[in-house]
Motif scaffolding. Structure first.
Motif, PDB file in Angstrom:
ATOM      1  N   PHE A 171       0.839  -1.080  -0.065  1.00  0.00           N
ATOM      2  CA  PHE A 171      -0.055   0.105  -0.218  1.00  0.00           C
ATOM      3  C   PHE A 171       0.808   1.066   0.027  1.00  0.00           C
ATOM      4  O   PHE A 171       0.346   2.212   0.029  1.00  0.00           O
ATOM      5  CB  PHE A 171      -0.954  -0.109   1.119  1.00  0.00           C
ATOM      6  N   ALA A 190       9.018  23.273   1.484  1.00  0.00           N
ATOM      7  CA  ALA A 190      10.617  22.873   1.200  1.00  0.00           C
ATOM      8  C   ALA A 190      10.478  21.486   0.317  1.00  0.00           C
ATOM      9  O   ALA A 190      11.295  20.618   1.133  1.00  0.00           O
ATOM     10  CB  ALA A 190      11.329  23.152   2.365  1.00  0.00           C
ATOM     11  N   LEU A 191      10.027  21.511  -0.587  1.00  0.00           N
ATOM     12  CA  LEU A 191       9.915  19.958  -1.255  1.00  0.00           C
ATOM     13  C   LEU A 191      11.244  19.270  -1.804  1.00  0.00           C
ATOM     14  O   LEU A 191      11.467  18.418  -1.725  1.00  0.00           O
ATOM     15  CB  LEU A 191       8.873  20.068  -2.393  1.00  0.00           C
ATOM     16  N   ALA A 192      12.076  20.278  -2.238  1.00  0.00           N
ATOM     17  CA  ALA A 192      13.332  19.850  -2.881  1.00  0.00           C
ATOM     18  C   ALA A 192      14.312  20.600  -2.827  1.00  0.00           C
ATOM     19  O   ALA A 192      14.152  22.073  -2.761  1.00  0.00           O
ATOM     20  CB  ALA A 192      12.958  19.491  -4.590  1.00  0.00           C
ATOM     21  N   ALA A 216       0.557  19.685   2.941  1.00  0.00           N
ATOM     22  CA  ALA A 216       1.303  20.928   2.372  1.00  0.00           C
ATOM     23  C   ALA A 216       2.638  20.539   2.841  1.00  0.00           C
ATOM     24  O   ALA A 216       2.859  20.810   4.091  1.00  0.00           O
ATOM     25  CB  ALA A 216       0.764  22.281   2.979  1.00  0.00           C
ATOM     26  N   ILE A 254       2.861   2.897  -2.028  1.00  0.00           N
ATOM     27  CA  ILE A 254       2.928   4.002  -2.845  1.00  0.00           C
ATOM     28  C   ILE A 254       1.748   4.740  -3.099  1.00  0.00           C
ATOM     29  O   ILE A 254       1.834   5.867  -2.876  1.00  0.00           O
ATOM     30  CB  ILE A 254       3.313   3.162  -4.359  1.00  0.00           C
ATOM     31  N   PRO A 255       0.441   3.950  -3.212  1.00  0.00           N
ATOM     32  CA  PRO A 255      -0.727   4.849  -3.298  1.00  0.00           C
ATOM     33  C   PRO A 255      -1.088   5.648  -2.033  1.00  0.00           C
ATOM     34  O   PRO A 255      -1.338   6.719  -2.105  1.00  0.00           O
ATOM     35  CB  PRO A 255      -1.791   3.871  -3.220  1.00  0.00           C
ATOM     36  N   LEU A 256      -0.529   5.177  -0.861  1.00  0.00           N
ATOM     37  CA  LEU A 256      -0.740   5.985   0.320  1.00  0.00           C
ATOM     38  C   LEU A 256       0.312   7.118   0.439  1.00  0.00           C
ATOM     39  O   LEU A 256      -0.188   8.149   0.494  1.00  0.00           O
ATOM     40  CB  LEU A 256      -0.017   4.955   1.486  1.00  0.00           C
ATOM     41  N   LEU A 257       1.412   6.872  -0.064  1.00  0.00           N
ATOM     42  CA  LEU A 257       2.394   8.100  -0.243  1.00  0.00           C
ATOM     43  C   LEU A 257       1.861   8.997  -1.022  1.00  0.00           C
ATOM     44  O   LEU A 257       1.705  10.353  -0.754  1.00  0.00           O
ATOM     45  CB  LEU A 257       3.912   7.665  -0.549  1.00  0.00           C
ATOM     46  N   LEU A 258       1.336   8.799  -2.271  1.00  0.00           N
ATOM     47  CA  LEU A 258       0.834   9.609  -3.235  1.00  0.00           C
ATOM     48  C   LEU A 258      -0.057  10.439  -2.639  1.00  0.00           C
ATOM     49  O   LEU A 258      -0.154  11.563  -2.948  1.00  0.00           O
ATOM     50  CB  LEU A 258       0.436   8.886  -4.750  1.00  0.00           C
ATOM     51  N   ALA A 259      -1.095   9.722  -2.187  1.00  0.00           N
ATOM     52  CA  ALA A 259      -2.506  10.506  -1.683  1.00  0.00           C
ATOM     53  C   ALA A 259      -2.167  11.343  -0.591  1.00  0.00           C
ATOM     54  O   ALA A 259      -2.380  12.483  -0.538  1.00  0.00           O
ATOM     55  CB  ALA A 259      -3.500   9.552  -1.188  1.00  0.00           C
ATOM     56  N   ALA A 260      -1.240  10.718   0.217  1.00  0.00           N
ATOM     57  CA  ALA A 260      -0.902  11.521   1.439  1.00  0.00           C
ATOM     58  C   ALA A 260      -0.311  12.809   0.725  1.00  0.00           C
ATOM     59  O   ALA A 260      -0.646  13.996   1.620  1.00  0.00           O
ATOM     60  CB  ALA A 260       0.063  10.695   2.473  1.00  0.00           C
ATOM     61  N   LEU A 261       0.539  12.660   0.014  1.00  0.00           N
ATOM     62  CA  LEU A 261       1.462  13.840  -0.017  1.00  0.00           C
ATOM     63  C   LEU A 261       0.307  15.090  -0.950  1.00  0.00           C
ATOM     64  O   LEU A 261       0.648  16.214  -0.663  1.00  0.00           O
ATOM     65  CB  LEU A 261       2.664  13.684  -0.995  1.00  0.00           C
ATOM     66  N   ALA A 262      -0.531  14.500  -1.673  1.00  0.00           N
ATOM     67  CA  ALA A 262      -1.244  15.413  -2.585  1.00  0.00           C
ATOM     68  C   ALA A 262      -2.151  16.412  -1.479  1.00  0.00           C
ATOM     69  O   ALA A 262      -2.544  17.500  -1.851  1.00  0.00           O
ATOM     70  CB  ALA A 262      -2.383  14.480  -3.449  1.00  0.00           C
ATOM     71  N   PHE A 263      -2.265  15.888  -0.197  1.00  0.00           N
ATOM     72  CA  PHE A 263      -3.054  16.762   0.766  1.00  0.00           C
ATOM     73  C   PHE A 263      -2.466  17.534   1.931  1.00  0.00           C
ATOM     74  O   PHE A 263      -2.759  18.491   2.508  1.00  0.00           O
ATOM     75  CB  PHE A 263      -4.418  15.999   0.983  1.00  0.00           C
TER      76      PHE A 263
END
Lengths: 230, 251, 301
Positions: C4, C20-22, C17, C6-15
């Motif tokens: 789980f 300092a992402l990079a 904020a 990758i989808p978890l990470l994907l969705a978690a990050l989308a919401f």
């Protein structure tokens, strides 16, 4: 004001429309189905899971995706995915994701929410007793799912999954907002360049119509065959 | 190259100088709702007519209804949008076509957008109405005939009042769809909510703030509609009838 | 649980904020690591960056860009560096530059102080004025003529901003329409949906010259502001900017730029073999003599 209908502009641009445009549309649709159904199934399992956190997360994700317009999601992902990529692999700068990959990810993740609801219904259509029978035989959760529940869920839901896929095939045209050359993008580029938008848009509509009507015809036949088997 | 978050951006003035960015988004929301509601009226009326004629005994009327549904369901919404906006006026007499094209903004894009969304959604409503009517026991229609009602009267007083009640849940999701689908109108220049967020991004460069705000607004509208419809469903529910399971995917 | 992730990470990050992402380590490093440099091009910015009859991006800015790419190849000692092309629109180009989808934008992008807070620019390679195009029959020529008219411009450009400002400042009552890209905007004038299209003058010349009936259109003699065009690159990347600036300066000083200019502005260009016949302006001559990356319009007046 644009003179008579000019078939020449369509014929002349057929190679570009299909080789570039339709190839993009079809590849995108195919990849998004595979990934979308995969993630959709996972989401459905999570949503039905007895783990509260998993179930809550999946429910939240599905509801969120289903309440925002696809156009907005396309923008979101196109701009955000490189940052997410960097965050996942721990890179120091955004990962380069091309327009095509970005579209694939967008449609997979967006459609996953829709496929998830279909798969949930599919999983629930399998009697609970079969699951218990699986456990009684000593199978674990994943084995029960993979060997007993999911195959039946897929078969029961196949017509609906395919109908959703036809809708997705139509929706891929929305990548137009990113200036990506899918089938409609190719048509609109020629339309704008040559001022021949009547021809190009009517032709595009016709092609989508033929493909989709053929698709839904096949789905209906399949539905009847499955109905007999059951 | 860090992303510079700036949540205060919503209170800054836009380059137009007419209001804040938040105001821009709210005006966008207003256009989203206006487009969706106007289109919904067309969709309900047209969808009810098409749905009804598909269930009438007349073969050719049923074929016509089916043809309508197939036509509008099998062409992508965006392509339909372009057909209404770019192609349709060219097929009218020149003076009429020009009159449509030269309506002052936002009407020149709003009107085609509403027609497009309305006729598109009508096909989907028609499908629900047909399913709703067919879900009723056949005896109901016979009872109507036995009472001496004409066919239109049977529909008006017997079938439709119940059918509409039992298809309320699927109609709710169609209404939610029309709100979301109204974002496609941005491609022909309607500055609805998604377009307003995009415009905000262009001028302020705050991409993620703009899209986050739009997302939140869509979710709030969604939740609001769901609650309102649930209330309505409870008020008009007919005991013993549940909605037919019409499976239609959609967005 | 692992499945789980990758989808978890994907969705978690989308919401969430995530601040300092990079951290930037520079375009040159990125290009070196991936073996690819990605150029953002435009579809209808004639003659800077547009699609020819084979749907291949060509133009004045593209030629300059390829010179810069040559310099990058040399600098990194990578003669086989791959060049990837991505279409951008005025509304997507800045976010796509920031998120690393493109490394160098070769289009018709105005360099101004406001954008400089988000992205950076190479040396100025063209100087434009805002003008508008209208059908000859509608007899519009001065800015005041636009009063109460329907005017289109392209979403995400400085032009539409100028139009908005004009509307507010002078109470012009202009109905402003926005289009996805220049071709779509021009189409609105062609089909009568808008009376005029406010845009950078040179782009208007290109669009008119390539239209079906160039004689139907008139480009206003009145103009609004002056603005410099340049190649867009990522912010805070002095190493890469130096390569770009040096390559461009070399191009200008060697006089090679005049050949490129001649090719796109004073000769027949694809797709229709039209000659724009647009001689080098005095302000651009000054830029070629003394290359600058200034975003200040007054420098070019």
């Amino acid at each position: 004001m644009f003179g008579p209908f000019d078939f020449g502009v369509i014929i002349h641009n057929l190679p570009y429309l299909f080789k570039v445009g339709m190839t993009f549309t079809l590849t995108l649709t195919a990849l998004a189905i595979v990934l979308g159904v995969f993630f959709g199934t996972l989401l459905a399992m999570m949503r039905l899971s007895s783990f509260k956190a998993l179930s809550l997360f999946a429910t939240g994700y599905i509801n969120l995706m289903r309440s925002v317009p696809l156009v907005l999601v396309i923008f979101w992902f196109y701009f955000l995915v490189p940052y997410i990529g960097a965050w996942i692999i721990g890179a120091s700068q955004p990962v380069q994701v091309g327009a095509f990959m970005s579209s694939v990810i967008t449609f997979s993740m967006f459609e996953a929410a829709y496929y998830a609801e279909i798969m949930r219904a599919g999983i629930q259509s399998v009697p609970r007793g079969q699951v218990w029978a699986g456990y009684a035989l000593g199978l674990n959760y994943w084995q029960t799912m993979a060997k007993i529940v999911l195959p039946q869920a897929f078969r029961n839901m196949l017509p609906i999954l395919l109908t959703q896929t036809i809708i997705m095939f139509q929706d891929t045209s929305l990548v137009y907002v990113l200036s990506v050359t899918d089938f409609l993008g190719a048509a609109s580029k020629i339309a704008e360049r040559d001022g021949r938008f009547v021809e190009m848009y009517v032709f595009a509509a016709l092609v989508y119509f033929v493909v989709c009507i053929a698709g839904s015809f096949l789905v209906r036949r399949l539905q009847r065959r499955i109905a007999i088997v059951r | 190259m860090n992303y510079h978050w700036n949540w205060k951006i919503f209170w800054q003035l836009t380059p137009e100088g007419t209001g804040t960015y938040l105001h821009t988004l709210l005006v966008g929301l207003m256009w989203t709702l206006a487009t969706a509601l106007a289109a919904w009226i067309i969709a309900l009326v047209l969808g009810a007519i098409v749905g009804v004629i598909r269930t009438t005994p007349s073969k050719w009327a049923a074929r016509l209804g089916n043809g309508y549904v197939e036509l509008f369901r099998n062409i992508p919404l965006l392509v339909q949008m372009f057909l209404w906006y770019f192609v349709f006026p060219e097929f009218l007499p020149k003076a009429m076509g020009d009159a449509i094209k030269q309506m002052p903004p936002p009407w020149a894009s709003f009107v085609p957008a509403v027609l497009c969304l309305g006729t598109f959604t009508a096909a989907r409503v028609a499908e629900q109405v047909r399913a709703g009517i067919q879900a009723l026991p056949r005896g109901q229609q016979m009872a109507g005939t036995a009472l001496g009602l004409t066919l239109p009267q049977t529909y008006r007083y017997v079938l439709l009042p119940v059918a509409f009640r039992i298809i309320l849940p699927p109609l709710t999701s169609e209404f939610l769809n029309i709100i979301k689908n109204s974002s496609v109108a941005l491609t022909i220049g309607v500055i609805e909510l998604t377009a307003a967020a995009r415009a905000m991004q262009e001028f302020s460069f705050q991409v993620f703030e703009a899209f986050t705000a739009a997302t939140i607004i869509y979710v709030v509208v969604n939740v609001g509609v769901v609650f309102a419809m649930r209330w309505l469903e409870k008020r008009v529910a007919v005991p013993g009838f549940i909605g037919p399971a019409v499976q239609g995917g959609g967005h | 649980m692992k499945k789980f992730r990758i989808p978890l990470l994907l969705a978690a990050l989308a919401f969430i904020a995530a601040p300092a992402l990079a951290q930037d380590t520079g375009t040159l490093k990125k290009v070196k690591d991936t073996g690819t440099i990605t150029i953002g091009y435009r579809e209808a910015s004639i003659p800077f960056s547009y699609l020819d009859q084979n749907q291949k991006p060509v133009g004045y800015a593209m030629d300059i860009c390829y010179k810069v790419v040559d310099a990058v190849k040399q600098k990194l000692n990578m003669p086989n560096l791959k060049v990837a092309l991505t279409a951008v629109t005025p509304s997507t180009r800045i976010p796509l530059m920031a998120n690393g989808t493109i490394d160098l934008e070769c289009g018709s992008t105005t360099n101004n102080a406001e954008r400089k807070q988000q992205v950076d620019f190479g040396m100025t390679y063209f100087v434009i004025k805002y003008r508008f195009v209208a059908k000859k029959a509608s007899k519009l020529d001065t800015i005041a003529d636009l009063k109460g008219q329907t005017v289109v411009s392209t979403a995400g450009t400085t032009d539409i901003k100028a139009l908005n400002e004009l509307n507010t400042a002078d109470k012009m009552g202009i109905n402003i329409l926005s289009a996805n890209d220049h071709a779509a905007a021009f189409l609105m004038v062609e089909t009568g949906r808008a009376k005029a299209f406010l845009m950078d003058d040179i782009l208007l010349y290109g669009l008119v010259a390539n239209s079906k009936n160039p004689a139907d259109f008139h480009i206003s003699s009145a103009s609004l502001g002056v603005e410099p065009y340049s190649l867009m690159l990522r912010k805070d990347d002095p190493e890469f900017k130096k390569v770009v600036d040096d390559a461009m300066t070399k191009l200008y000083k060697s006089g090679e730029i005049e050949t490129i200019y001649h090719k796109w502005f004073l000769s027949k260009i694809p797709p229709k073999g039209i000659n724009l016949d647009f001689p080098i302006s005095d302000s651009l001559k000054r830029v070629f003599a003394n290359p600058t990356d200034s975003p200040d319009p007054n420098v070019y007046k």
